[in-house]
Design a protein around this motif. Structure first.
Motif, short mmCIF file in Angstrom:
data_model
loop_
_atom_site.label_atom_id
_atom_site.label_comp_id
_atom_site.label_asym_id
_atom_site.label_seq_id
_atom_site.Cartn_x
_atom_site.Cartn_y
_atom_site.Cartn_z
N LEU A 1 0.81 -1.21 0.00
CA LEU A 1 0.00 0.00 0.00
C LEU A 1 0.84 1.26 0.00
O LEU A 1 0.39 2.32 -0.46
CB LEU A 1 -0.96 -0.01 1.19
CG LEU A 1 -2.06 -1.06 1.11
CD1 LEU A 1 -2.83 -1.12 2.42
CD2 LEU A 1 -3.00 -0.79 -0.06
N ALA A 2 2.06 1.19 0.52
CA ALA A 2 2.96 2.34 0.51
C ALA A 2 3.67 2.52 -0.82
O ALA A 2 4.15 3.61 -1.12
CB ALA A 2 4.00 2.18 1.62
N SER A 3 3.71 1.47 -1.61
CA SER A 3 4.49 1.49 -2.85
C SER A 3 3.73 2.09 -4.01
O SER A 3 2.50 2.26 -3.97
CB SER A 3 4.91 0.06 -3.21
OG SER A 3 3.79 -0.65 -3.76
N ASP A 4 4.46 2.37 -5.10
CA ASP A 4 3.82 2.88 -6.30
C ASP A 4 2.96 1.83 -6.99
O ASP A 4 2.12 2.18 -7.83
CB ASP A 4 4.88 3.39 -7.27
CG ASP A 4 5.55 4.67 -6.80
OD1 ASP A 4 5.11 5.23 -5.77
OD2 ASP A 4 6.53 5.11 -7.45
N ASP A 5 3.14 0.56 -6.64
CA ASP A 5 2.27 -0.49 -7.19
C ASP A 5 0.81 -0.24 -6.82
O ASP A 5 -0.10 -0.68 -7.53
CB ASP A 5 2.70 -1.86 -6.67
CG ASP A 5 4.07 -2.28 -7.15
OD1 ASP A 5 5.02 -1.50 -6.98
OD2 ASP A 5 4.19 -3.40 -7.70
N ALA A 6 0.57 0.43 -5.69
CA ALA A 6 -0.79 0.70 -5.20
C ALA A 6 -1.23 2.12 -5.51
O ALA A 6 -2.09 2.67 -4.82
CB ALA A 6 -0.85 0.45 -3.70
N ALA A 7 -0.69 2.71 -6.58
CA ALA A 7 -0.93 4.13 -6.85
C ALA A 7 -2.39 4.48 -7.04
O ALA A 7 -2.79 5.63 -6.81
CB ALA A 7 -0.13 4.55 -8.09
N MET A 8 -3.23 3.55 -7.45
CA MET A 8 -4.64 3.82 -7.66
C MET A 8 -5.52 3.17 -6.59
O MET A 8 -6.73 2.99 -6.79
CB MET A 8 -5.07 3.35 -9.05
CG MET A 8 -4.52 4.20 -10.18
SD MET A 8 -5.19 5.91 -10.15
CE MET A 8 -3.72 6.84 -9.69
N CYS A 9 -4.95 2.84 -5.45
CA CYS A 9 -5.69 2.22 -4.35
C CYS A 9 -5.90 3.25 -3.23
O CYS A 9 -4.93 3.72 -2.65
CB CYS A 9 -4.93 1.02 -3.79
SG CYS A 9 -4.63 -0.30 -4.99
N THR A 10 -7.14 3.55 -2.94
CA THR A 10 -7.43 4.44 -1.82
C THR A 10 -8.84 4.22 -1.32
O THR A 10 -9.68 3.63 -2.01
CB THR A 10 -7.21 5.92 -2.20
OG1 THR A 10 -7.10 6.71 -1.01
CG2 THR A 10 -8.34 6.46 -3.06
N ALA A 11 -9.09 4.63 -0.07
CA ALA A 11 -10.41 4.57 0.58
C ALA A 11 -10.93 3.14 0.72
O ALA A 11 -12.13 2.93 0.78
CB ALA A 11 -11.43 5.43 -0.19
N SER A 12 -10.01 2.18 0.82
CA SER A 12 -10.43 0.78 0.80
C SER A 12 -9.87 0.00 1.99
O SER A 12 -8.96 0.44 2.68
CB SER A 12 -9.98 0.11 -0.51
OG SER A 12 -10.65 0.68 -1.61
N ASN A 13 -10.46 -1.19 2.20
CA ASN A 13 -10.03 -2.12 3.24
C ASN A 13 -9.22 -3.24 2.61
O ASN A 13 -9.64 -3.81 1.58
CB ASN A 13 -11.24 -2.74 3.95
CG ASN A 13 -12.12 -1.72 4.61
OD1 ASN A 13 -11.64 -0.80 5.25
ND2 ASN A 13 -13.43 -1.88 4.46
N TYR A 14 -8.11 -3.60 3.24
CA TYR A 14 -7.27 -4.69 2.76
C TYR A 14 -7.14 -5.71 3.89
O TYR A 14 -6.50 -5.47 4.90
CB TYR A 14 -5.92 -4.15 2.29
CG TYR A 14 -6.08 -3.34 1.03
CD1 TYR A 14 -5.95 -3.92 -0.22
CD2 TYR A 14 -6.46 -2.00 1.10
CE1 TYR A 14 -6.16 -3.18 -1.38
CE2 TYR A 14 -6.68 -1.26 -0.05
CZ TYR A 14 -6.51 -1.86 -1.30
OH TYR A 14 -6.74 -1.13 -2.43
N MET A 15 -7.81 -6.85 3.70
CA MET A 15 -7.96 -7.83 4.76
C MET A 15 -6.73 -8.74 4.85
O MET A 15 -6.26 -9.25 3.82
CB MET A 15 -9.21 -8.69 4.52
CG MET A 15 -10.44 -7.92 4.07
SD MET A 15 -11.01 -6.68 5.23
CE MET A 15 -11.74 -7.73 6.49
#
Length: 245
Positions: free
Chosen positions: A225-239
């Motif tokens: 989630l901190a990396s650029d791989d997750a650049a379009m991930c926000t406002a979500s839950n990661y279980m």
């Protein structure tokens, strides 16, 4: 141990972990240090903090996160940051019949209030840098309707509201805000205090996967989630709960 991913975008990235001297927090500090990040943490335990710092090369400041001015001063001394892992919490057990207004407030201060004020403290630096990643650590205890700690479960459920609203407020600045939702993670604290043979067997039965969850798997999700791989991930839950909800 598995051969885990390397995230080149995390090299030299400035990362702050709250509650970084033990449990999930310490494992997260180790994980970012191994990626070559510029890692710092906050904690109130001097001996454990020294140990983690010596092991990882991380910088740290001692502070009680319930003391908001002290926390703000510590962040100013360590920052600015590109990544925040808002981890610190304590899942102390308590009977609902015994909870006083004072205890309730203390639990909110321990498990929720500081999370907002840490975000408030680091966000200006992220805005100036042109973006960032904030990861709030929640809990699946309230998803599963677990009993025995109503103030803790209430605070952790509120983390999801904090994530969603801050993702909207900070998104225009390219700051992403997400929640990691751990299941029962086998930290030393859990093993020492609550991991009875009967409880562990019941947990395995509740999970889809048969293995108990080690802290490293929460840390790995934080890296993603901190990396650029997750650049379009926000406002979500990661279980990270082995399918136990």
């Amino acid at each position: 141990m598995s051969d885990f991913a390397v995230y080149p975008s995390l090299k030299a990235r400035r990362v702050l972990v709250t509650g970084g001297a033990s449990g999930i927090g310490a494992e997260t500090v180790r994980a970012f240090a191994a990626q070559g990040a510029d890692i710092a943490f906050l904690d109130r335990d001097p001996d454990a903090s020294e140990t983690v710092a010596a092991e990882t090369g991380a910088r740290f400041q001692l502070c009680d996160l319930r003391d908001i001015p002290a926390m703000q001063a510590a962040i100013k001394a360590l920052g600015p940051f590109d990544v925040l892992i808002n981890n610190a919490a304590r899942d102390d057990r308590h009977d609902w019949q015994d909870v006083t207004p004072e205890y309730w407030d203390e639990r909110m201060n321990t498990n929720l209030r500081h999370m907002f004020f840490v975000i408030q403290s680091v966000a200006p630096g992220m805005i100036e840098a042109g973006g960032g990643s904030i990861v709030n650590v929640g809990s699946n205890s309230w998803w599963e309707a677990k009993g025995g700690f109503p103030a803790y479960a209430t605070a952790k459920s509120a983390v999801h509201g904090l994530t969603r609203t801050m993702a909207r407020d900070l998104g225009r600045h390219r700051i992403r805000v997400n929640t990691i939702v751990p299941g029962w993670i086998m930290t030393e604290r859990q093993k020492d205090l609550w991991a009875t043979p009967e409880g562990l067997e019941a947990q395995k039965q509740d999970q889809c996967l048969p293995d108990l969850i080690e802290p490293v798997y929460v840390a790995r999700m934080a890296l993603f989630l901190a990396s650029d791989d997750a650049a379009m991930c926000t406002a979500s839950n990661y279980m990270v709960e082995a399918g136990s909800i």
